[in-house]
Write an enzyme that holds these catalytic residues in place. Structure first.
Site, PDB file in Angstrom:
ATOM      1  N   ASN A  55     -12.855   3.109  -6.305  1.00  0.00           N
ATOM      2  CA  ASN A  55     -12.422   3.351  -4.938  1.00  0.00           C
ATOM      3  C   ASN A  55     -11.910   4.764  -4.806  1.00  0.00           C
ATOM      4  OD1 ASN A  55      -9.323   3.571  -4.189  1.00  0.00           O
ATOM      5  ND2 ASN A  55      -9.442   2.280  -6.017  1.00  0.00           N
ATOM      6  N   LYS A  77       0.864  -1.178   0.000  1.00  0.00           N
ATOM      7  CA  LYS A  77       0.000   0.000   0.000  1.00  0.00           C
ATOM      8  C   LYS A  77       0.902   1.230   0.000  1.00  0.00           C
ATOM      9  CE  LYS A  77      -3.569   2.651   0.502  1.00  0.00           C
ATOM     10  NZ  LYS A  77      -4.422   2.849  -0.696  1.00  0.00           N
ATOM     11  N   CYS A  87      -1.988   8.425  -8.521  1.00  0.00           N
ATOM     12  CA  CYS A  87      -3.225   8.171  -7.806  1.00  0.00           C
ATOM     13  C   CYS A  87      -4.197   9.314  -8.030  1.00  0.00           C
ATOM     14  CB  CYS A  87      -2.977   7.997  -6.316  1.00  0.00           C
ATOM     15  SG  CYS A  87      -4.498   7.635  -5.451  1.00  0.00           S
ATOM     16  N   THR A 118      -5.575   3.267 -11.680  1.00  0.00           N
ATOM     17  CA  THR A 118      -7.015   3.288 -11.960  1.00  0.00           C
ATOM     18  C   THR A 118      -7.402   4.453 -12.885  1.00  0.00           C
ATOM     19  OG1 THR A 118      -7.319   4.565  -9.949  1.00  0.00           O
ATOM     20  CG2 THR A 118      -7.613   2.195  -9.783  1.00  0.00           C
ATOM     21  N   ASN A 166       5.493   1.048  -2.276  1.00  0.00           N
ATOM     22  CA  ASN A 166       4.809   2.028  -3.110  1.00  0.00           C
ATOM     23  C   ASN A 166       4.879   3.389  -2.405  1.00  0.00           C
ATOM     24  OD1 ASN A 166       2.006   3.441  -3.932  1.00  0.00           O
ATOM     25  ND2 ASN A 166       2.534   2.012  -5.564  1.00  0.00           N
ATOM     26  N   GLY A 206      -4.139  -4.254 -14.373  1.00  0.00           N
ATOM     27  CA  GLY A 206      -5.450  -3.691 -14.664  1.00  0.00           C
ATOM     28  C   GLY A 206      -6.380  -4.827 -15.067  1.00  0.00           C
ATOM     29  N   GLY A 234     -10.424  -3.320 -11.987  1.00  0.00           N
ATOM     30  CA  GLY A 234     -11.103  -4.573 -12.295  1.00  0.00           C
ATOM     31  C   GLY A 234     -11.189  -4.842 -13.785  1.00  0.00           C
ATOM     32  N   ILE A 253     -10.056   5.575  -1.683  1.00  0.00           N
ATOM     33  CA  ILE A 253      -9.508   5.313  -0.355  1.00  0.00           C
ATOM     34  C   ILE A 253      -8.771   6.547   0.148  1.00  0.00           C
ATOM     35  CG2 ILE A 253      -8.004   3.777   0.989  1.00  0.00           C
ATOM     36  CD1 ILE A 253     -10.384   2.321  -0.344  1.00  0.00           C
ATOM     37  N   GLY A 254      -8.110   7.249  -0.781  1.00  0.00           N
ATOM     38  CA  GLY A 254      -7.401   8.469  -0.379  1.00  0.00           C
ATOM     39  C   GLY A 254      -6.047   8.180   0.245  1.00  0.00           C
TER      40      GLY A 254
HETATM   41  C1  FMN Z   1      -8.778  -0.274  -3.082  1.00  0.00           C
HETATM   42  C2  FMN Z   1      -7.612   0.084  -3.947  1.00  0.00           C
HETATM   43  C3  FMN Z   1      -6.524   0.785  -3.414  1.00  0.00           C
HETATM   44  C4  FMN Z   1      -5.431   1.133  -4.204  1.00  0.00           C
HETATM   45  N1  FMN Z   1      -4.361   1.790  -3.647  1.00  0.00           N
HETATM   46  C5  FMN Z   1      -3.263   2.070  -4.398  1.00  0.00           C
HETATM   47  C6  FMN Z   1      -2.089   2.679  -3.822  1.00  0.00           C
HETATM   48  O1  FMN Z   1      -2.033   2.943  -2.626  1.00  0.00           O
HETATM   49  N2  FMN Z   1      -1.035   2.944  -4.641  1.00  0.00           N
HETATM   50  C7  FMN Z   1      -1.055   2.633  -5.984  1.00  0.00           C
HETATM   51  O2  FMN Z   1      -0.058   2.885  -6.679  1.00  0.00           O
HETATM   52  N3  FMN Z   1      -2.127   2.042  -6.549  1.00  0.00           N
HETATM   53  C8  FMN Z   1      -3.232   1.753  -5.793  1.00  0.00           C
HETATM   54  N4  FMN Z   1      -4.322   1.122  -6.370  1.00  0.00           N
HETATM   55  C9  FMN Z   1      -4.313   0.800  -7.825  1.00  0.00           C
HETATM   56  C10 FMN Z   1      -3.933  -0.657  -8.074  1.00  0.00           C
HETATM   57  O3  FMN Z   1      -2.641  -0.951  -7.588  1.00  0.00           O
HETATM   58  C11 FMN Z   1      -4.024  -0.987  -9.569  1.00  0.00           C
HETATM   59  O4  FMN Z   1      -3.137  -0.147 -10.276  1.00  0.00           O
HETATM   60  C12 FMN Z   1      -5.403  -0.810 -10.150  1.00  0.00           C
HETATM   61  O5  FMN Z   1      -6.386  -1.203  -9.226  1.00  0.00           O
HETATM   62  C13 FMN Z   1      -5.613  -1.602 -11.446  1.00  0.00           C
HETATM   63  O6  FMN Z   1      -5.412  -2.990 -11.244  1.00  0.00           O
HETATM   64  P1  FMN Z   1      -6.595  -4.038 -10.952  1.00  0.00           P
HETATM   65  O7  FMN Z   1      -7.651  -3.810 -11.972  1.00  0.00           O
HETATM   66  O8  FMN Z   1      -5.949  -5.386 -11.023  1.00  0.00           O
HETATM   67  O9  FMN Z   1      -7.083  -3.725  -9.572  1.00  0.00           O
HETATM   68  C14 FMN Z   1      -5.430   0.781  -5.595  1.00  0.00           C
HETATM   69  C15 FMN Z   1      -6.521   0.078  -6.129  1.00  0.00           C
HETATM   70  C16 FMN Z   1      -7.603  -0.278  -5.332  1.00  0.00           C
HETATM   71  C17 FMN Z   1      -8.754  -1.045  -5.948  1.00  0.00           C
END
Ligand code: FMN
Ligand code: FAD
Ligand code: FES
Lengths: 240, 310
Positions: free
Chosen positions: B70, B46, B137, B200, B100, B250, B224, B72-73
């Protein structure tokens, strides 16, 4: 449902299930345990949930044939604490918040504490009453007065609570939890409330299910710090 | 013949190409009983920021068609609490750990990295094997996204980070840009060892009954399966723009999804939202990639991109 592995659930704990191998609905859905029966000779362990049709996942769940296998993670989260000595346990359920309270009522009765638990269930109207047996002495409340007490469980408890110390156990929609927390604070009672919040991971990893702390100092996770919290810990109105 | 699953990122050897994406796996302990993290190639923590962040108001998540939003901030305990509370646990990991790093200003990124470098030391089992720089982010009002969309700034920040660590630096890109190739080149020019994409996509869901957005912040980051085609296309373009490895993510739910990324040019992949849906998702992805390589007679991961016919 039949239980095959994992630990035994306690009242208040929940499971997450994946109803479809496809990507819509995507996320696992949380449901509280409503019953649990240990395995005995010739009989496997069984666990129950009570659920309400809401959207895609619950509709798929309802369409499953008996004996279907679903992907379940459990038991998750914490559980309701037992009442302290001398506390009368009152269980307040709103709608589908009934499930975990049925489990709690059964566990408290089985434990045979000095004061029998009292379950108070609220629904909007008699047609929404669940088709499952309620424990002895249960009170039904309807908003429209179509069955039982006219009003909410909180109204009933405020009017009918016994003298002495009470511990409220609550699960239901946010407005009911807000009212239960206020009632407990006003009367000086303890209250253990089970929170509902959208969940992604269900295990404490994503911070998605946050609930604001009452003192404004940040957030707690519904899934892994809860779902059961002492009422005074959470800003129940700030959760959604 | 057993395929060789190892991949190299800036001289660091990962046992296999499958990692767990930042923000979806905490700092490694939450899923302990469910996932054998050490059987995977890498864990991306995280985000860690300089000061503790309690995160955004709630609700923070909502499901969308084949995805989720999301906001989350960047909730995290801050770099000092990370060092005291999380780093010791990470020292025991056998998979590679990428921390990260996020910040609101250039100075914050540098400070976070410097403090972790000082605490980790240079010996083995440092608890950190590399850094993933979250330039992207979309949830932090000032900072994150502004960095992730400005090539000159990315190059400068990457170079400043490069000067402060010998560990591999992975720069994580946002898809919320018009020219991902240009951004990838800027990271490479600044000295990044690899690029990960995608973070995202900005999205919003409105509750019509309440006539207001479902998320308290209004918008959030979409992840997702819904974003998978965007991620694959970004990887395809980024991997053709730079010489350093690209790590694809992704919407990966299965080995087939991961192979799309590898065929598009990625050297490794990460599973994010897929872990929420099935905690063992990444293990399944890894097993499936190996099986596919065996069936296709592919010996090494880096041989996969050349198999794409376009
Ligand atoms: C709940 C949540 C929290 C995330 N927190 C971070 C983060 O702290 N730092 C970061 O670089 N990406 C963060 N991401 C992005 C993911 O690492 C990833 O790049 C993104 O979700 C796309 O991949 P996925 O579709 O497999 O989830 C977060 C994604 C989600 C869903
Ligand atoms: C700890 C916990 C225990 C729960 N226990 C029960 C239970 O015992 N019985 C039961 O019927 N339901 C329970 N729920 C709620 C249940 O998870 C949702 O009803 C279910 O996810 C709906 O899925 P769906 O796809 O059918 O509906 P969707 O189409 O996803 O949602 C329909 C509506 O339901 C609400 N909703 C959906 N998911 C959630 C969620 N995770 N949290 C809060 N609201 C949501 C939203 O308002 C949404 O608009 C519990 C939730 C939590 C967090
Ligand atoms: S649902 Fe992920 S932390 Fe609670």
């Amino acid at each position: 449902m039949a239980v095959t592995a994992a630990g035994e659930p306690l009242p208040g704990q929940f499971l997450t299930l994946r109803v479809s191998p496809f990507s819509d609905p995507l996320l696992r859905r949380p449901f509280a345990f409503s019953s649990y029966r240990r395995a005995s000779v010739g009989r496997g362990a069984r666990a129950g949930i009570v659920y309400q049709l809401r959207g895609g996942a619950t509709r798929l769940l309802a369409e499953l044939a008996p004996g279907s296998r679903v992907d379940i993670l459990a038991p998750l989260g914490n559980s309701f604490p037992p009442p302290a000595e001398g506390e009368t346990p009152i269980l307040a359920g709103g709608g589908i918040g009934l499930g975990p309270l049925l489990f709690l009522a059964a566990a408290l009765s089985e434990a045979g504490g000095p004061i029998a638990p009292r379950l108070v269930l609220g629904v909007r109207s008699a047609s929404l009453l669940p088709s499952i047996p309620l424990p002895p002495g249960a009170v039904v409340c309807t908003d429209d007065g179509s069955s039982g007490f006219r009003g909410t469980p909180v109204d009933w408890i405020a009017a009918n609570a016994p003298e002495g110390r009470v511990r409220l156990y609550g699960c239901g929609p946010a407005p009911m939890l807000v009212a239960l927390a206020a009632l407990a604070a006003a009367r000086g009672w303890g209250a253990s409330l089970s929170a509902e919040q959208w969940m992604a991971c269900g295990v404490g990893a994503c911070m998605g299910c946050a609930l604001p702390r009452a003192d404004g100092s940040g957030y707690l996770r519904a899934c892994s710090d809860g779902p059961v919290f002492e009422a005074s810990e959470i800003d129940w109105a700030g959760g959604r | 013949m057993k395929p060789d699953l190892r991949v190299s990122i800036g001289g660091l050897e990962l046992a296999n190409p499958v990692g767990l994406a930042s923000g979806t796996f905490g700092y490694g302990s939450e899923y302990e009983e469910l996932v054998d993290v050490d059987a995977l190639g890498a864990l991306y923590t995280k985000a860690v920021t300089l000061a503790p962040r309690t995160g955004n108001p709630v609700p923070r998540i909502v499901e969308t068609p084949s995805g989720m939003l999301n906001s989350i901030g960047l909730a995290n305990p801050g770099v000092e609490a990370f060092i005291a509370g999380k780093l010791p646990g990470l020292r025991g990991r056998r998979c590679a750990v990428f921390v990260n790093v996020a910040g609101a200003t250039e100075e914050e990124y540098l400070e976070v990295l410097e403090r972790i470098e000082a605490a980790a030391g240079t010996g083995p089992r440092a608890g950190v094997d590399g850094y993933e720089i979250n330039l992207s982010c979309p949830n932090v009002k000032h900072g994150g996204l502004a960095f992730g969309t400005d090539a000159a700034q990315i190059e400068r920040l990457t170079r400043a980070l490069r000067d402060r660590t010998r560990r591999p630096i992975v720069v994580k890109l946002t898809p919320n840009v018009t020219d991902i190739a240009g951004i990838a080149k800027a990271a490479e020019a600044g000295g990044a060892d690899a690029i990960s994409c995608i973070n995202t996509l900005v999205g919003m869901v409105i509750d019509v009954g309440k006539r207001r957005p479902v998320l308290a912040m209004g918008s959030g980051g979409l992840s997702g399966p819904a974003i998978r085609p965007v991620g694959v296309a970004c990887c395809y373009r980024a991997s053709r723009a730079v010489g350093i490895p690209v790590i694809g993510l992704g919407g990966i739910m299965s080995s087939g999804d991961a192979l799309q990324y590898l065929l598009a040019g990625a050297r490794a992949v990460q599973v994010g939202t897929g872990t929420f849906v099935d905690p063992r998702c990444a293990m399944g992805v890894l097993g499936g990639i190996e099986e596919w390589m065996r069936a296709q007679g592919v010996e090494r991961i880096q041989d996969i991109p050349a198999l794409l016919e376009v």
